[in-house]
Write an enzyme that holds these catalytic residues in place. Structure first.
Site, PDB file in Angstrom:
ATOM      1  N   ARG A 210       9.979  -1.319  -4.960  1.00  0.00           N
ATOM      2  CA  ARG A 210       8.738  -1.369  -5.740  1.00  0.00           C
ATOM      3  C   ARG A 210       8.658  -0.075  -6.555  1.00  0.00           C
ATOM      4  O   ARG A 210       8.807   1.016  -6.001  1.00  0.00           O
ATOM      5  CB  ARG A 210       7.518  -1.511  -4.816  1.00  0.00           C
ATOM      6  CG  ARG A 210       7.530  -2.849  -4.059  1.00  0.00           C
ATOM      7  CD  ARG A 210       6.191  -3.222  -3.509  1.00  0.00           C
ATOM      8  NE  ARG A 210       5.208  -3.455  -4.541  1.00  0.00           N
ATOM      9  CZ  ARG A 210       3.889  -3.525  -4.289  1.00  0.00           C
ATOM     10  NH1 ARG A 210       3.440  -3.372  -3.049  1.00  0.00           N
ATOM     11  NH2 ARG A 210       3.038  -3.741  -5.256  1.00  0.00           N
TER      12      ARG A 210
ATOM     13  N   GLN B  10      -6.030  -8.544  -2.456  1.00  0.00           N
ATOM     14  CA  GLN B  10      -5.987  -7.609  -1.320  1.00  0.00           C
ATOM     15  C   GLN B  10      -7.388  -7.179  -0.878  1.00  0.00           C
ATOM     16  O   GLN B  10      -7.588  -6.822   0.276  1.00  0.00           O
ATOM     17  CB  GLN B  10      -5.175  -6.353  -1.692  1.00  0.00           C
ATOM     18  CG  GLN B  10      -3.688  -6.579  -1.827  1.00  0.00           C
ATOM     19  CD  GLN B  10      -3.313  -6.798  -3.279  1.00  0.00           C
ATOM     20  OE1 GLN B  10      -4.070  -7.380  -4.053  1.00  0.00           O
ATOM     21  NE2 GLN B  10      -2.133  -6.350  -3.659  1.00  0.00           N
TER      22      GLN B  10
ATOM     23  N   GLY C 127       0.864  -1.189   0.000  1.00  0.00           N
ATOM     24  CA  GLY C 127       0.000   0.000   0.000  1.00  0.00           C
ATOM     25  C   GLY C 127       0.895   1.233   0.000  1.00  0.00           C
ATOM     26  O   GLY C 127       1.898   1.291   0.729  1.00  0.00           O
ATOM     27  N   ALA C 128       0.495   2.243  -0.794  1.00  0.00           N
ATOM     28  CA  ALA C 128       1.388   3.377  -1.055  1.00  0.00           C
ATOM     29  C   ALA C 128       1.885   4.073   0.218  1.00  0.00           C
ATOM     30  O   ALA C 128       3.086   4.275   0.415  1.00  0.00           O
ATOM     31  CB  ALA C 128       0.661   4.376  -1.949  1.00  0.00           C
TER      32      ALA C 128
ATOM     33  N   ASN D  66      -3.268   2.953 -10.192  1.00  0.00           N
ATOM     34  CA  ASN D  66      -3.798   2.204  -9.046  1.00  0.00           C
ATOM     35  C   ASN D  66      -3.797   0.722  -9.414  1.00  0.00           C
ATOM     36  O   ASN D  66      -3.458   0.347 -10.542  1.00  0.00           O
ATOM     37  CB  ASN D  66      -5.204   2.696  -8.689  1.00  0.00           C
ATOM     38  CG  ASN D  66      -5.636   2.211  -7.309  1.00  0.00           C
ATOM     39  OD1 ASN D  66      -4.897   2.365  -6.344  1.00  0.00           O
ATOM     40  ND2 ASN D  66      -6.800   1.597  -7.198  1.00  0.00           N
ATOM     41  N   LYS D  67      -4.175  -0.105  -8.462  1.00  0.00           N
ATOM     42  CA  LYS D  67      -4.138  -1.553  -8.647  1.00  0.00           C
ATOM     43  C   LYS D  67      -4.779  -1.967  -9.966  1.00  0.00           C
ATOM     44  O   LYS D  67      -5.815  -1.422 -10.359  1.00  0.00           O
ATOM     45  CB  LYS D  67      -4.832  -2.211  -7.452  1.00  0.00           C
ATOM     46  CG  LYS D  67      -4.839  -3.719  -7.446  1.00  0.00           C
ATOM     47  CD  LYS D  67      -3.452  -4.328  -7.577  1.00  0.00           C
ATOM     48  CE  LYS D  67      -2.477  -3.884  -6.496  1.00  0.00           C
ATOM     49  NZ  LYS D  67      -1.091  -4.257  -6.771  1.00  0.00           N
TER      50      LYS D  67
ATOM     51  N   ASP E 202      -1.608   4.861  -6.225  1.00  0.00           N
ATOM     52  CA  ASP E 202      -0.192   4.681  -5.933  1.00  0.00           C
ATOM     53  C   ASP E 202       0.645   5.824  -6.500  1.00  0.00           C
ATOM     54  O   ASP E 202       1.744   6.074  -6.023  1.00  0.00           O
ATOM     55  CB  ASP E 202       0.264   3.334  -6.501  1.00  0.00           C
ATOM     56  CG  ASP E 202      -0.499   2.203  -5.825  1.00  0.00           C
ATOM     57  OD1 ASP E 202      -0.029   1.698  -4.808  1.00  0.00           O
ATOM     58  OD2 ASP E 202      -1.610   1.885  -6.290  1.00  0.00           O
TER      59      ASP E 202
HETATM   60  O1  MRU Z   1       0.360  -3.880  -4.540  1.00  0.00           O
HETATM   61  P1  MRU Z   1      -0.144  -3.156  -3.344  1.00  0.00           P
HETATM   62  O2  MRU Z   1      -1.029  -3.968  -2.463  1.00  0.00           O
HETATM   63  O3  MRU Z   1       0.931  -2.419  -2.586  1.00  0.00           O
HETATM   64  O4  MRU Z   1      -1.046  -2.090  -4.075  1.00  0.00           O
HETATM   65  C1  MRU Z   1      -1.410  -0.928  -3.546  1.00  0.00           C
HETATM   66  C2  MRU Z   1      -2.860  -0.940  -3.402  1.00  0.00           C
HETATM   67  O5  MRU Z   1      -3.344  -1.552  -2.485  1.00  0.00           O
HETATM   68  C3  MRU Z   1      -3.740  -0.224  -4.305  1.00  0.00           C
HETATM   69  O6  MRU Z   1      -3.262   0.055  -5.546  1.00  0.00           O
HETATM   70  C4  MRU Z   1      -4.334   0.931  -3.546  1.00  0.00           C
HETATM   71  O7  MRU Z   1      -5.547   1.237  -4.076  1.00  0.00           O
HETATM   72  C5  MRU Z   1      -3.459   2.149  -3.518  1.00  0.00           C
HETATM   73  S1  MRU Z   1      -2.394   2.126  -2.182  1.00  0.00           S
HETATM   74  C6  MRU Z   1      -3.189   3.164  -1.108  1.00  0.00           C
END
Ligand code: MRU
Length: 375
Positions: free
Chosen positions: A94, A207, A55-56, A258-259, A248
């Site tokens: 990352r 997630q 998560g960011a 974003n994801k 992110d």
């Molecule tokens: O790969 P992750 O779990 O680190 O991904 C991040 C996320 O969970 C999402 O993209 C999220 O919506 C943004 S992080 C606040």
């Protein structure tokens, strides 16, 4: 946030042993709640890469604490070079979230105020703690701003349940506390607004199913888990009032990384005239980039995350199973970019704005001179 009634953040210094960083090990959730010790830089890098923390906002805070541990490890004669190297190593863990490089850059700048390695170690601890506190505070403010949007929909629906769709986990587990996309949801729920959250499972790492469903359940927020592909159908049938996700990285023109799968939700939302909100703290903006599609680096992770699924068996053991023929190759992009034109508004700690350069600069006027990529 509370876990079984006890207050937790996602990262903190171990009480009585402040040379140790503690985290909630997110790869064990939702089946086991495990607190994990991180004792050196390599350990923090591994925790970020293997998504024990993710998560960011949280990987930004973890990187700040990683810099603090690197400062404790560094030899005096080599101090500045070691810390510069630590920032490079952390940033490489990352690639997509802005928060990593934002946090290591802020740590390096803070250390320049120290006159000796001894002073710099003390500053590193203070700055990492400040970054964590600020992350929690910014998310809380996002909640206060975003709650008004949910309250307005509830008013229009005359108190009927507000249905909110979210993707992945931009919850308190993705930050130090509160979350970005979930902060308005928690604030509205706590204010007595009747709401229900559609939780996308969020393949391949799930997630949504593992983390968002768990934390909404801990907070008592009504929710239902849905398959990733169900959102469009629900929108066509009037079962979604708003979509809210985290991010992110957001460019200064409002493109949102974003994801993976967020773009498809944004397209379906636009086709069905449903507002699509993106919540983020300022640490997630990349003011140096304009065009998200060409400029935001998209992480590609191991194909086995797509080929294998992990979960709890009926006997209670955690196991992984292969879901495709053994020789099937796979590709695994972690994120996609939703163009600003599909985003209704951004919710930040300073308020709510249009997803455009003008809108973003109205909240962050000090960024007017930010370096441009391709215009
Ligand atoms: O790969 P992750 O779990 O680190 O991904 C991040 C996320 O969970 C999402 O993209 C999220 O919506 C943004 S992080 C606040």
């Amino acid at each position: 946030m509370r876990v079984n009634g006890q207050a937790y953040r996602t990262i903190w210094l171990k009480p009585g042993a402040e040379h140790v960083v503690q985290i909630i090990n997110q790869v064990r959730l939702p089946h086991e709640f495990e607190v994990m010790d991180l004792t050196d830089l390599a350990h923090v890098c591994r925790a970020i890469r293997d998504m024990h923390v993710r998560g960011a906002g949280l990987i930004g805070a973890a990187a700040a604490f990683g810099m603090y541990l690197a400062a404790l490890q560094a030899n005096d004669p080599d101090f500045d070079r070691s810390l510069a190297q630590a920032a490079i190593e952390l940033n490489a863990c990352r690639p997509t979230a802005s928060n990593l490089a934002w946090a290591t850059g802020r740590m390096l700048r803070a250390l320049t105020a120290g006159n000796s390695p001894h002073e710099k170690r003390a500053l590193a601890k203070l700055e990492a703690l400040a970054i964590a506190d600020e992350d929690a505070e910014h998310c809380q403010r996002i909640g206060q701003h975003g709650q008004k949007i949910i309250a307005e929909i509830a008013r229009r629906k005359r108190g009927e349940v507000v249905n909110i769709l979210t993707h992945c986990n931009a919850g308190w587990l993705a930050f130090v506390d509160h979350g970005s996309a979930t902060a308005p949801i928690y604030a509205a729920h706590d204010a007595g607004i009747r709401l229900h959250v559609w939780v996308d499972e969020t393949r391949p790492r799930n997630q949504g199913a593992a983390l968002t469903a768990w934390e909404l359940g801990q907070h008592g927020v009504p929710h239902s888990l849905i398959a990733d592909n169900a959102g469009g159908h629900l929108m066509q049938h009037g079962l979604v009032d708003m979509v809210i996700t985290g991010s992110d990285r957001v460019t200064r023109k409002g493109d949102v990384a974003n994801k993976i799968g967020t773009y498809l939700k944004a397209l379906a939302a636009r086709d069905n005239h449903i507002p699509m909100y993106v919540a983020l703290p300022s640490s997630t903006f990349d003011f140096s980039l304009a065009d998200g599609l060409s400029s935001i680096p998209i992480e590609e992770r191991a194909p086995d995350e797509v080929r294998w699924l992990s979960g709890q068996t009926a006997q209670g053991t955690i196991e992984s199973v292969l879901i495709c023929p053994p020789a099937t190759p796979a590709r695994n992009w972690g994120f996609d970019v939703t163009p600003a034109r599909l985003v209704t508004q951004l919710i930040c700690e300073r308020g709510i704005c249009e997803a455009s350069e003008t809108g973003i600069l109205s909240l962050f006027p000090e960024q007017r001179g930010a370096v441009s990529d391709h215009g």
